[in-house]
Motif scaffolding. Structure first.
Motif, PDB file in Angstrom:
ATOM      1  N   VAL A 174      -7.835  34.499  30.929  1.00  0.00           N
ATOM      2  CA  VAL A 174      -7.075  35.751  31.002  1.00  0.00           C
ATOM      3  C   VAL A 174      -7.342  36.394  32.399  1.00  0.00           C
ATOM      4  CG1 VAL A 174      -7.053  36.340  28.637  1.00  0.00           C
ATOM      5  CG2 VAL A 174      -8.938  36.953  29.775  1.00  0.00           C
ATOM      6  N   GLY A 175      -8.224  35.953  33.010  1.00  0.00           N
ATOM      7  CA  GLY A 175      -8.639  36.308  34.373  1.00  0.00           C
ATOM      8  C   GLY A 175      -9.771  37.248  34.528  1.00  0.00           C
ATOM      9  N   LEU A 176     -10.764  37.433  33.610  1.00  0.00           N
ATOM     10  CA  LEU A 176     -11.977  38.269  33.642  1.00  0.00           C
ATOM     11  C   LEU A 176     -12.604  37.523  34.440  1.00  0.00           C
ATOM     12  CD1 LEU A 176     -12.854  38.900  29.725  1.00  0.00           C
ATOM     13  CD2 LEU A 176     -12.192  40.485  31.624  1.00  0.00           C
ATOM     14  N   ASP A 177     -13.611  38.153  35.667  1.00  0.00           N
ATOM     15  CA  ASP A 177     -14.380  37.633  36.226  1.00  0.00           C
ATOM     16  C   ASP A 177     -15.931  37.713  35.384  1.00  0.00           C
ATOM     17  OD1 ASP A 177     -15.816  39.898  36.751  1.00  0.00           O
ATOM     18  OD2 ASP A 177     -14.657  40.466  38.753  1.00  0.00           O
ATOM     19  N   HIS A 178     -16.942  37.323  36.065  1.00  0.00           N
ATOM     20  CA  HIS A 178     -18.149  36.922  35.377  1.00  0.00           C
ATOM     21  C   HIS A 178     -18.782  38.384  34.874  1.00  0.00           C
ATOM     22  CE1 HIS A 178     -22.630  36.203  34.849  1.00  0.00           C
ATOM     23  NE2 HIS A 178     -22.207  35.322  34.370  1.00  0.00           N
ATOM     24  N   ASP A 179     -18.737  39.324  35.869  1.00  0.00           N
ATOM     25  CA  ASP A 179     -19.175  40.642  35.513  1.00  0.00           C
ATOM     26  C   ASP A 179     -18.319  41.153  34.640  1.00  0.00           C
ATOM     27  OD1 ASP A 179     -21.336  40.245  37.220  1.00  0.00           O
ATOM     28  OD2 ASP A 179     -20.409  41.317  38.856  1.00  0.00           O
ATOM     29  N   GLN A 180     -17.261  41.145  34.560  1.00  0.00           N
ATOM     30  CA  GLN A 180     -16.278  41.901  33.526  1.00  0.00           C
ATOM     31  C   GLN A 180     -16.499  41.026  32.234  1.00  0.00           C
ATOM     32  OE1 GLN A 180     -12.636  41.029  35.665  1.00  0.00           O
ATOM     33  NE2 GLN A 180     -12.263  43.017  36.285  1.00  0.00           N
ATOM     34  N   ALA A 181     -16.383  40.012  32.317  1.00  0.00           N
ATOM     35  CA  ALA A 181     -16.755  39.182  30.847  1.00  0.00           C
ATOM     36  C   ALA A 181     -18.304  39.617  30.417  1.00  0.00           C
ATOM     37  CB  ALA A 181     -16.908  37.875  31.212  1.00  0.00           C
TER      38      ALA A 181
END
Ligand code: HEC
Length: 121
Positions: free
Chosen positions: A103-110
């Motif tokens: 979906v486009g989440l980066d590592h920190d967002q995830a």
């Protein structure tokens, strides 16, 4: 007054949930409240029912109710923070056949999203 009351009530409820997250699911520095915003922003609710996220009633993927008690992520990998974050960033890297897209989440967002999912018990 009433609005304040309910805001404080929700904050307390969230604090109470966080307190119940077991040690193996705690993600240092991640904020479940940021996770709530990201889950709404990235449209997870189009495919999943997600408790606590307004309008998240999708039925393409499994409901995420009680996700913190699930033993495996999508039945594929053990449900621990590293694995869940990897799944959220790039599900097809774990199983190329899965229907869940990147979906486009980066590592920190995830990590924030994972912290919220672990409050669902
Ligand atoms: C296009 C639909 C779609 C979108 C958008 C989507 N998912 Fe999924 N998701 C799925 C499907 C389908 C599965 C089941 C995957 C499988 O078993 O291969 C799944 C599985 C999962 C799982 C594992 C659930 C379990 O029961 O073990 C989690 C956690 C998850 N998704 C979280 C998210 C989050 C958080 C977002 C938003 C950032 C999101 N998904 C966006 C379709 C989607």
């Amino acid at each position: 007054m009433i609005r304040w009351g309910s805001a404080v009530g929700s904050a307390l409820l969230l604090a109470a949930c966080e307190a119940e997250v077991p040690a193996e699911h705690q993600i240092p520095g991640a904020d479940p409240r940021a996770g709530v915003v990201l889950i709404a922003q990235f449209g997870c609710g189009a495919c999943h029912r997600v408790p606590g996220i307004p309008g998240a009633k999708g039925a393409v993927g499994p409901p995420l109710d009680g996700f913190g008690r699930r033993g495996y992520v999508a039945g594929r990998i053990p449900n621990v923070p590293d694995g869940l974050v990897r799944w959220l960033v790039d599900p097809k890297a774990i199983d190329s056949q899965t229907v869940m897209p990147r979906v486009g989440l980066d590592h920190d967002q995830a990590r924030h999203v994972a912290a919220y999912l672990y409050t669902l018990r």
